[in-house]
Design a protein around this motif. Structure first.
Motif, mmCIF file in Angstrom:
data_model
loop_
_atom_site.group_PDB
_atom_site.id
_atom_site.type_symbol
_atom_site.label_atom_id
_atom_site.label_comp_id
_atom_site.label_asym_id
_atom_site.label_seq_id
_atom_site.Cartn_x
_atom_site.Cartn_y
_atom_site.Cartn_z
ATOM 1 N N VAL A 136 -2.223 5.250 4.965
ATOM 2 C CA VAL A 136 -1.959 5.011 3.553
ATOM 3 C C VAL A 136 -1.998 6.294 2.716
ATOM 4 C CG1 VAL A 136 -2.765 3.728 1.539
ATOM 5 C CG2 VAL A 136 -2.806 2.679 3.786
ATOM 6 N N LEU A 176 -5.026 5.402 -1.264
ATOM 7 C CA LEU A 176 -3.867 5.558 -2.136
ATOM 8 C C LEU A 176 -4.213 6.376 -3.377
ATOM 9 C CD1 LEU A 176 -1.131 4.409 -1.577
ATOM 10 C CD2 LEU A 176 -1.736 2.366 -2.820
ATOM 11 N N LEU A 217 0.827 -1.200 0.000
ATOM 12 C CA LEU A 217 0.000 0.000 0.000
ATOM 13 C C LEU A 217 0.865 1.254 0.000
ATOM 14 C CD1 LEU A 217 -2.713 -1.336 2.396
ATOM 15 C CD2 LEU A 217 -3.099 -0.549 0.082
ATOM 16 N N ARG A 274 -9.196 1.571 2.809
ATOM 17 C CA ARG A 274 -7.762 1.780 2.965
ATOM 18 C C ARG A 274 -7.067 1.792 1.623
ATOM 19 N NH1 ARG A 274 -3.946 -2.467 6.098
ATOM 20 N NH2 ARG A 274 -4.724 -3.778 4.419
ATOM 21 N N ALA A 275 -7.453 0.859 0.769
ATOM 22 C CA ALA A 275 -6.845 0.817 -0.564
ATOM 23 C C ALA A 275 -7.150 2.099 -1.328
ATOM 24 C CB ALA A 275 -7.349 -0.397 -1.332
ATOM 25 N N THR A 299 1.210 -6.802 -8.315
ATOM 26 C CA THR A 299 1.527 -5.750 -7.347
ATOM 27 C C THR A 299 2.981 -5.757 -6.921
ATOM 28 O OG1 THR A 299 0.803 -7.222 -5.592
ATOM 29 C CG2 THR A 299 -0.779 -5.584 -6.364
ATOM 30 N N ALA A 308 2.665 0.560 -5.955
ATOM 31 C CA ALA A 308 1.493 1.086 -5.253
ATOM 32 C C ALA A 308 1.373 2.576 -5.497
ATOM 33 C CB ALA A 308 1.610 0.784 -3.760
ATOM 34 N N GLU A 322 -10.855 -2.590 4.376
ATOM 35 C CA GLU A 322 -9.728 -2.879 3.495
ATOM 36 C C GLU A 322 -9.867 -2.095 2.193
ATOM 37 O OE1 GLU A 322 -8.239 -6.612 2.411
ATOM 38 O OE2 GLU A 322 -6.941 -6.507 4.169
ATOM 39 N N ALA A 346 -3.684 -0.348 -6.091
ATOM 40 C CA ALA A 346 -3.893 -0.698 -4.689
ATOM 41 C C ALA A 346 -4.679 -1.986 -4.608
ATOM 42 C CB ALA A 346 -4.656 0.425 -3.989
ATOM 43 N N THR A 390 -6.715 -5.195 -2.051
ATOM 44 C CA THR A 390 -7.165 -5.761 -0.774
ATOM 45 C C THR A 390 -6.694 -7.209 -0.758
ATOM 46 O OG1 THR A 390 -9.271 -6.579 -1.621
ATOM 47 C CG2 THR A 390 -9.216 -4.313 -0.796
#
Lengths: 340, 256, 302
Positions: free
Chosen positions: B104, B170, A197, B166-167, B52, B78, B163, B83, B85
């Motif tokens: 993040v 970004l 992240l 949070r992603a 990723t 990232a 999740e 991004a 999960t």
């Protein structure tokens, strides 16, 4: 009113004992707080903090010896503290950059190895630099006094340590609540997720390690100037275990817990030393004869046993990753709930 | 409609003697909502890892806007804009829901360690921005009430949504969702489907999604890639996939 | 003389190998760096010491070479057994409860146990070094050969244990995947205990030999050699048994030969820095090849 109280505090054997205790508590609290950044918040496992402490102390000693007379006392004190912090920070960088990509237990041994190297280096380098096994003297530049009148200036040391501990505690608290602090906490809990992240794990950990090392360096400089003499034996692995115990007892990631733990540990240690003496300073418990003597002799064993039992029964320490005010609040809430 | 936003070309991953992914290619254009399905063990999460940067490709390359990014480490990718999960929730359980999202946010880059230590004006400015953005994201996923709670204490459904929040912190252009609906009950899944589509519209996301729930996948994906035993066996619209005999065989051949 | 230093190094290296074995086996099976292992070595040494001191071997009436040999064997067995039993107790009462608490808690527990044993020994045996008189009437070089031969004899025994027996297979299974092994019905607790025991028995032998080599026993006997043996285990590849043996020999030889060579090249105080050598090696190895010479890379699943 406060000034007379403070002065009274330092007079007589009681005052002497207490100020000495509190100053050392302060130094160990600084060591604990700086280690907390690395091992607690940072989730790393350093066993070499005592090496960085030694680095700071010895560099401060060297600096003071080298420039004695060239600068006024207090200024030299400040300069040596800065030199100590930088040296320790660089040491932290040197060990951190290569080793922080290693996993927990490997890092522990690598840092321990580093501390051992520092100790061996100090003992084996020419005595003119660090004094070798015989130790090095640190000129008293902060106050122009002989050891006999040292007691009069313990208030000053007390103030210095209180200021240092409060300052470092404040900085640590700020850091943890900041953006970089959150990044560190994230990396500590799940480095892989953090990386995916966008948080660069190694760089974050290295920075935390360097800052923690600087803290150890500060503790080293204060220690050097307060004690007036350094011996390599002061910085043995035993001291590392003390610092570790403080951090674990106080709870990894708790600032107030750390300070409290430093106090408890140091107090118990010093109280036990005094058992069997005729007169004890005020505030020092006198244990029943047999118990006191036994504990004094067996303290290292008991102390290690405490660490082991603590890890088995309460791996999060007394406070865990919470602060004293949080615990009080939680306790109050529970009481209110019980009454309702 | 020139270069796709994102593509992997003939990507393979070998672990010793085992080939987890074998010459898989897929591409996404800006704004797509694509599904990646297949029986258990087909290599879907491995693909995500290769995409990723959690794992390195044994062969093939990963392209972002045409550029080969295979050599970039995970955090660089990232920051480019992808991004994800996780199949097994990987929240930072001891941090609050709000902090999970705040950690993040890339706005935080502006404030350095010194700023954090000393609480400089820059730090305060960054904190305000980051906190506002985090609250906004939590609100978008209806998680506001959990903001101050420890992420580990949240119920399962909100954890999965956290999740995603949070992603999103970004500000990604590509969002990779690894079984976002796993373990949810049907109504939660419905809600998630709508949320995903809504977010895609609101934030202009491109989405690649792994899911086992066929209704979910068929319901929102425009196109679907199917993997089996590490190979791509089909690609098409939901209708085409539903009727593809190879896909049916792959699923009947294993418990799913 | 180079050959002297080489032999010295091999003798020392064999001791490191004995100790390193325990580290590598325990790490291989539960990913724990057994900090207390050095103290287990120390206890083994003391057991050997007390065996020699408390029984009047010479008065037993056996002909001269044999009474010494009997005493030596008895001391070795006592050391091995004491170390083994102690290790079992440590595993059962200190490590098993924290197995679930995470690696750092386990490591801290190990550090605590290490300190506990050191200080207990200081209290019980006194902090002063006691002279350890070897009952074998041989000179230093012959003794080194003896130690190396002991290692050479031990190695195939271990190999058979790990590859040929059921317990050995169980140990390998547990070190590969503990949960899978448990699901397959392997008695995890017993396997782990056995691992500790075997590693400690060999380390106990090493402890007695160590004391005989340096002619003293002290409570701090295990600390530094323990750390260095861990370095040896890492060099050889932690988790790998042949790695521990090879790593031990490599480190021993390096510690003996390198300072000699450096001193020959002009650095007068080379020998004073010998201890730093091991740790520098450690850091280098961790940087360049953390899995060591023979180690296997470990992956983490995402």
């Amino acid at each position: 009113m406060g000034a007379t109280g403070l002065l009274a505090l330092t007079l007589g054997p009681t005052g002497l004992w207490w100020t000495d205790l509190l100053v050392m508590v302060g130094i160990y609290a600084l060591l604990g707080l700086s280690l907390n950044l690395i091992n607690g918040y940072g989730g790393m496992f350093s066993l070499g903090h005592h090496g960085l402490w030694a680095l700071g102390a010895y560099m401060a000693a060297w600096c003071t010896n080298a420039w004695q007379g060239a600068l006024p006392g207090p200024v030299l004190f400040g300069v040596s503290a800065i030199v100590a912090m930088c040296a320790a920070a660089l040491g932290g960088l040197a060990i951190g950059v290569p080793c922080l990509r290693l996993r927990g237990d490997y890092l522990a041994v690598a840092t321990l190895g580093f501390a051992e190297i520092v100790r061996i280096a100090i003992q084996n380098l020419p005595a003119s630099i660090f004094g070798g096994s015989a130790g090095i003297d640190v000129p008293r530049v902060l106050m122009d006094v002989t050891p006999a009148t040292r007691g009069d200036f313990r208030v000053l040391w007390l103030v210095i340590l209180v200021v240092a501990v409060v300052l470092v505690g404040w900085l640590l608290r700020n850091l943890v609540r900041s953006a970089r602090g959150r990044a560190l906490l994230a990396v500590a809990q799940d480095e892989i997720a953090a990386g995916l992240l966008g948080i660069q794990g190694t760089r974050t950990k290295v920075m935390a390690f360097v800052l923690g090392s600087a803290g150890a360096g500060l503790a080293g400089a204060l220690y050097a100037h307060y004690q007036g003499k350094l011996l390599p034996a002061d910085f043995s692995f035993l001291s590392m275990v003390s610092i570790l115990l403080i951090v674990v007892l106080g709870g990894l990631g708790s600032i107030t817990g750390c300070i409290l733990a430093a106090f408890v540990l140091r107090y118990v240690e010093q109280v036990l030393q005094l058992q069997g003496q005729e007169t004890l300073p005020f505030g020092v418990l006198r244990l029943p004869e047999a118990v006191g003597m036994w504990l004094r002799d067996w303290w290292p064993v008991v102390y290690a046993l405490i660490l082991v039992l603590l890890m088995i029964f309460r791996p999060h320490g007394i406070f865990g990753p919470r602060e004293l005010p949080d615990l009080v609040r939680a306790w109050r809430a529970r009481r209110k709930g019980a009454q309702a | 409609m020139s270069t796709p936003l994102f593509a992997i070309e003939s990507v393979s991953k070998r672990y010793g003697g085992l080939t987890a992914v074998c010459e898989v290619s897929l591409e996404l254009r800006e704004g797509d909502l694509v599904g990646l399905i297949g029986p258990n063990g087909a290599g879907k999460t491995t693909c995500f890892n290769l995409i990723t940067g959690a794992d390195a490709c044994s062969a093939g390359c990963v392209r972002w806007e045409g550029r080969d990014v295979s050599a970039l480490p995970d955090w660089r990718r990232a920051r480019l804009g992808m991004a994800r999960t996780f199949q097994n929730i990987r929240l930072w359980k001891d941090m609050t829901a709000l902090d999970n999202v705040r950690a993040v946010c890339r706005e935080a880059d502006e404030a350095g360690w010194i700023d954090g230590l000393l609480r400089t004006p820059r730090h305060r400015r960054v904190e305000r921005a980051v906190t506002a953005k985090a609250h906004d994201l939590l609100a978008r996923l209806d998680l506001e009430r959990y903001a101050g709670l420890r992420a580990g204490d949240l119920p399962y459904g909100p954890q999965r949504k956290l999740e995603i929040a949070r992603a999103l912190a970004l500000e990604p252009r590509l969002l990779l969702l690894d079984e976002p609906a796993a373990g949810m009950n049907p109504s939660e899944k419905q809600e998630l489907m709508h949320t995903v589509e809504r977010l895609r519209g609101e934030l202009g996301l491109t989405i690649l999604l792994i899911e086992h729930d066929m209704r979910f996948v068929m319901g929102i994906c425009q196109r679907i890639y199917v993997l089996d035993h590490g190979e791509r066996i089909a690609h098409g619209t939901p209708e085409e996939i539903r009727r593809d005999p190879k896909v049916v065989a792959a699923y009947l051949g294993s418990a799913s | 003389m180079f050959s002297d230093y080489l032999l010295n190094g091999l003798g020392l290296g064999a001791i490191y190998a004995f100790i390193a074995l325990g580290y590598t086996m325990v790490y291989g099976i539960i990913r724990l760096i057994n900090f207390a292992h050095g103290e287990v070595v120390m206890v083994g040494a003391y057991a050997g010491y007390f065996t020699l001191e408390s029984i009047p071997w010479k008065a037993l009436g056996l002909p001269t070479p044999w009474d010494g040999a009997l005493a030596a064997v008895a001391a070795l067995l006592a050391g091995a057994l004491a170390a083994g039993l102690l290790s079992l107790a440590i595993e059962r009462f200190a490590y098993r409860p924290v197995r679930k608490a995470g690696r750092i808690a386990a490591l801290l527990t190990a550090v605590g146990v290490s300190l506990l044993l050191q200080n207990l020994a200081i209290r019980l045996f006194g902090a002063d070094p006691q002279p350890f008189a070897s009952p074998l009437d041989v000179d230093a070089s012959a003794f080194r050969w003896f130690v190396v031969i002991l290692l050479v004899l031990l190695a195939p025994l271990l190999r058979h244990l790990v590859l040929g027996t059921r317990m050995g297979r169980a140990m390998r299974a547990v070190s590969e995947d503990l949960d899978a092994a448990r699901l397959m019905g392997i008695p995890i607790d017993r396997v782990i205990a056995a691992t500790f025991f075997i590693g400690a028995v060999v380390a106990g032998l090493g402890g007695v030999v160590l004391a005989a080599t340096y002619g003293v026993v002290t409570p701090m006997l295990g600390f530094l050699p323990g750390l260095k043996a861990f370095v040896a285990a890492v060099i050889g590849g932690i988790g790998s048994i042949p790695g521990a043996l090879i790593g031990g020999l490599v480190l021993g030889v390096a510690e003996s030969v390198l300072p000699w060579a450096l001193q020959g090249l002009g650095w007068q105080e080379a020998f004073a820095w010998t201890d730093a050598l091991a740790f520098t090696f450690l850091i280098l190895v961790l940087l360049v090849k953390p899995t060591g010479l023979l180690g296997r890379p470990l992956r983490e699943k995402v």
